[in-house]
Motif scaffolding. Structure first.
Motif, PDB file in Angstrom:
ATOM      1  N   LEU A 104     -13.182 -15.302 -16.445  1.00  9.80           N
ATOM      2  CA  LEU A 104     -11.697 -15.895 -17.376  1.00  9.80           C
ATOM      3  C   LEU A 104     -12.564 -15.689 -18.848  1.00  9.80           C
ATOM      4  CD1 LEU A 104      -8.966 -16.223 -18.613  1.00  9.80           C
ATOM      5  CD2 LEU A 104      -9.758 -18.630 -18.328  1.00  9.80           C
ATOM      6  N   ARG A 105     -12.044 -14.955 -19.956  1.00  9.19           N
ATOM      7  CA  ARG A 105     -13.054 -14.989 -21.057  1.00  9.19           C
ATOM      8  C   ARG A 105     -12.201 -15.489 -22.053  1.00  9.19           C
ATOM      9  NH1 ARG A 105     -14.743  -8.350 -20.354  1.00  9.19           N
ATOM     10  NH2 ARG A 105     -16.248  -8.316 -19.114  1.00  9.19           N
ATOM     11  N   GLN A 106     -13.023 -15.844 -23.490  1.00  9.29           N
ATOM     12  CA  GLN A 106     -11.759 -16.454 -24.348  1.00  9.29           C
ATOM     13  C   GLN A 106     -11.774 -14.968 -25.287  1.00  9.29           C
ATOM     14  OE1 GLN A 106     -12.021 -20.530 -25.889  1.00  9.29           O
ATOM     15  NE2 GLN A 106     -12.481 -21.102 -24.126  1.00  9.29           N
ATOM     16  N   THR A 107     -10.425 -14.943 -25.815  1.00  8.73           N
ATOM     17  CA  THR A 107     -10.635 -14.221 -27.189  1.00  8.73           C
ATOM     18  C   THR A 107      -9.772 -14.339 -28.332  1.00  8.73           C
ATOM     19  OG1 THR A 107      -9.782 -12.527 -25.471  1.00  8.73           O
ATOM     20  CG2 THR A 107      -9.494 -11.974 -27.184  1.00  8.73           C
ATOM     21  N   GLN A 108      -9.739 -13.666 -29.652  1.00 16.16           N
ATOM     22  CA  GLN A 108      -9.266 -14.083 -30.462  1.00 16.16           C
ATOM     23  C   GLN A 108      -7.984 -13.391 -30.192  1.00 16.16           C
ATOM     24  OE1 GLN A 108     -10.855 -15.994 -33.567  1.00 16.16           O
ATOM     25  NE2 GLN A 108     -12.270 -15.937 -31.207  1.00 16.16           N
ATOM     26  N   ALA A 109      -7.066 -14.204 -31.271  1.00 14.76           N
ATOM     27  CA  ALA A 109      -5.709 -13.903 -31.598  1.00 14.76           C
ATOM     28  C   ALA A 109      -5.758 -11.669 -31.997  1.00 14.76           C
ATOM     29  CB  ALA A 109      -4.902 -14.289 -32.907  1.00 14.76           C
ATOM     30  N   GLY A 110      -4.525 -11.512 -31.063  1.00 12.17           N
ATOM     31  CA  GLY A 110      -4.690  -9.999 -31.256  1.00 12.17           C
ATOM     32  C   GLY A 110      -4.961  -9.257 -30.263  1.00 12.17           C
ATOM     33  N   GLU A 111      -6.617  -9.898 -29.899  1.00 12.01           N
ATOM     34  CA  GLU A 111      -7.057  -8.670 -29.388  1.00 12.01           C
ATOM     35  C   GLU A 111      -6.538  -8.673 -27.577  1.00 12.01           C
ATOM     36  OE1 GLU A 111     -10.364  -6.565 -29.852  1.00 12.01           O
ATOM     37  OE2 GLU A 111      -8.923  -6.937 -31.273  1.00 12.01           O
ATOM     38  N   GLY A 112      -6.153  -9.519 -26.755  1.00 11.85           N
ATOM     39  CA  GLY A 112      -5.976  -9.729 -25.742  1.00 11.85           C
ATOM     40  C   GLY A 112      -5.223  -7.853 -25.489  1.00 11.85           C
ATOM     41  N   LEU A 113      -3.755  -7.525 -25.952  1.00  8.78           N
ATOM     42  CA  LEU A 113      -3.186  -7.051 -26.105  1.00  8.78           C
ATOM     43  C   LEU A 113      -3.879  -5.529 -25.841  1.00  8.78           C
ATOM     44  CD1 LEU A 113       0.391  -7.226 -27.296  1.00  8.78           C
ATOM     45  CD2 LEU A 113      -0.191  -6.985 -25.568  1.00  8.78           C
ATOM     46  N   ARG A 114      -4.383  -5.453 -26.657  1.00  3.12           N
ATOM     47  CA  ARG A 114      -5.917  -4.377 -26.809  1.00  3.12           C
ATOM     48  C   ARG A 114      -6.440  -4.423 -26.463  1.00  3.12           C
ATOM     49  NH1 ARG A 114      -9.851  -2.531 -27.277  1.00  3.12           N
ATOM     50  NH2 ARG A 114     -10.884  -4.856 -27.669  1.00  3.12           N
ATOM     51  N   GLN A 115      -7.375  -5.377 -24.931  1.00  4.99           N
ATOM     52  CA  GLN A 115      -8.020  -5.139 -24.308  1.00  4.99           C
ATOM     53  C   GLN A 115      -7.168  -4.933 -22.157  1.00  4.99           C
ATOM     54  OE1 GLN A 115     -10.789  -9.009 -24.063  1.00  4.99           O
ATOM     55  NE2 GLN A 115     -11.435  -8.290 -25.882  1.00  4.99           N
ATOM     56  N   VAL A 116      -6.124  -5.354 -22.591  1.00  2.00           N
ATOM     57  CA  VAL A 116      -5.594  -5.017 -21.762  1.00  2.00           C
ATOM     58  C   VAL A 116      -4.753  -3.459 -21.622  1.00  2.00           C
ATOM     59  CG1 VAL A 116      -3.066  -5.589 -22.330  1.00  2.00           C
ATOM     60  CG2 VAL A 116      -3.616  -6.373 -19.974  1.00  2.00           C
ATOM     61  N   ARG A 117      -4.748  -3.508 -22.817  1.00  2.07           N
ATOM     62  CA  ARG A 117      -3.461  -1.550 -22.221  1.00  2.07           C
ATOM     63  C   ARG A 117      -5.378  -0.808 -22.665  1.00  2.07           C
ATOM     64  NH1 ARG A 117       0.434   0.155 -25.419  1.00  2.07           N
ATOM     65  NH2 ARG A 117       0.619  -1.719 -26.450  1.00  2.07           N
TER      66      ARG A 117
END
Length: 353
Positions: free
Chosen positions: A124-137
């Protein structure tokens, strides 16, 4: 033969718009990215990038191949998912990411979900706003917990390679030191009476700060000084020490800081964000991904009411539910509405292996 790794680089370049941005996200040097994309051009037999001295952009052929690449990569993952879905026991490594307050709120449920699956490891990683969608995509992570202040995320995702599962509606609340006069539950919250208090807030431009600014303006409050701090946990800590007061999403105080009081805002002043779990549609049948989505959805159902639920549009986008009256999210199958297993196995934080 087109190389899958290079196709993934191309989709990332299409999303980021520059070789430098692609390199920074993937941890490569710009030279390495450029060389790999040049090799992909040789494989494709046509120019994919129009290069100048200062920048590079996709040609028409590059845009077409990037669109094909996104579908190809999704089909490869779907094939892998189909094989792993027949396994009786979730195994291997699943990577999830969340913005910081969600990571704190959902980590206990994720840890408990591993107890029944000794062969499954979660990072489980913590991600800055907006990065989560890009990383899962891009395939860097399997599941992302993301926030949405616009109310449009589920609709925007529909028809893409992603599936979206609504978790909670997270209201803004007033957070004050426990000894503060506004902490008294017998007294109604009057924001205008607090206008001369030392207010603490996220940096200007952040979505939560924009929501707070709109709320204070609607309430007729214009604090003379808004001290800015990066990180909601930092703001909660400062409030607990009596440094000031703040308006924050309720999830930011989910860890239960006992030195602060949390007050609902006056009726009509209730902006909120929606919190979603997002996964690639091709992966949601993988047993390991099913376990994670099940865990966060079960945890969301046990959280305190976070305000009225926003209409989420087509159920196939926002809900992944089981066969007893629960509908799957665009191809999602399996018991995603089932209960959460119990007994922790492995939970890694950034920097841990």
């Amino acid at each position: 033969m087109l190389d899958l790794h290079r196709l993934r680089l191309l989709t990332e370049f299409a999303a980021r718009g520059s070789i430098a941005g692609t390199a920074a996200v993937l941890g490569y040097t710009p030279s390495a990215v450029s060389q790999q994309l040049a090799a992909l051009e040789r494989e494709a037999g046509t120019a994919l990038l129009d290069r100048t001295a200062r920048r590079a952009e996709l040609t028409d052929a590059g845009r077409r191949l990037a669109a094909h690449a996104e579908r190809i990569l999704a089909m490869v993952e779907e094939a892998e998912t189909d094989l792993s879905a027949r396994a009786a026991e979730p195994t291997g490594r699943v990577v999830a990411t969340a913005f910081p307050s969600a990571a704190v709120a959902f980590a206990p449920a994720l840890a408990r979900s591993l107890r029944a699956h000794p062969r499954l490891t979660l990072v489980l990683r913590q991600t800055q706003a907006g990065e989560g969608l890009r990383q899962v995509r891009s395939g860097e992570v399997d599941v992302a917990i993301v926030d949405d202040w616009t109310g449009r995320l589920a609709g925007e995702i529909e028809g893409s390679i992603l599936s979206c599962y609504h978790l909670i509606r997270d209201q803004l609340v007033l957070v004050v030191p426990r000894a503060h006069r506004a902490a008294d539950p017998a007294q109604a919250v009057d924001l205008r009476a607090l206008r001369h208090e030392p207010w603490l807030a996220a940096p200007a431009g952040e979505p939560s700060r924009q929501a707070v600014d709109r709320l204070l303006a609607a309430a007729g409050v214009a604090p003379p000084v808004l001290s800015e701090f990066e990180g909601m946990s930092t703001i909660v800590s400062l409030v607990a020490r009596g440094i000031g007061i703040a308006i924050l999403p309720r999830l930011a105080v989910a860890a239960g800081e006992r030195r602060v009081a949390v007050r609902d805002l006056p009726h009509g002043l209730d902006p909120a964000r929606d919190v979603h779990a997002v996964a690639r549609t091709a992966s949601v049948r993988r047993p390991s991904v099913t376990v994670i989505i099940t865990a966060v959805r079960a945890a969301a159902r046990t959280m305190p009411t976070q305000g009225p639920q926003r209409p989420q549009g087509p159920q196939r986008v926002t809900e992944a539910q089981g066969p007893q009256g629960d509908r799957g999210a665009r191809g999602a199958r399996g018991p995603l509405g089932a209960g959460v297993p119990a007994r922790p196995r492995s939970l890694c934080w950034p920097g841990e292996q």
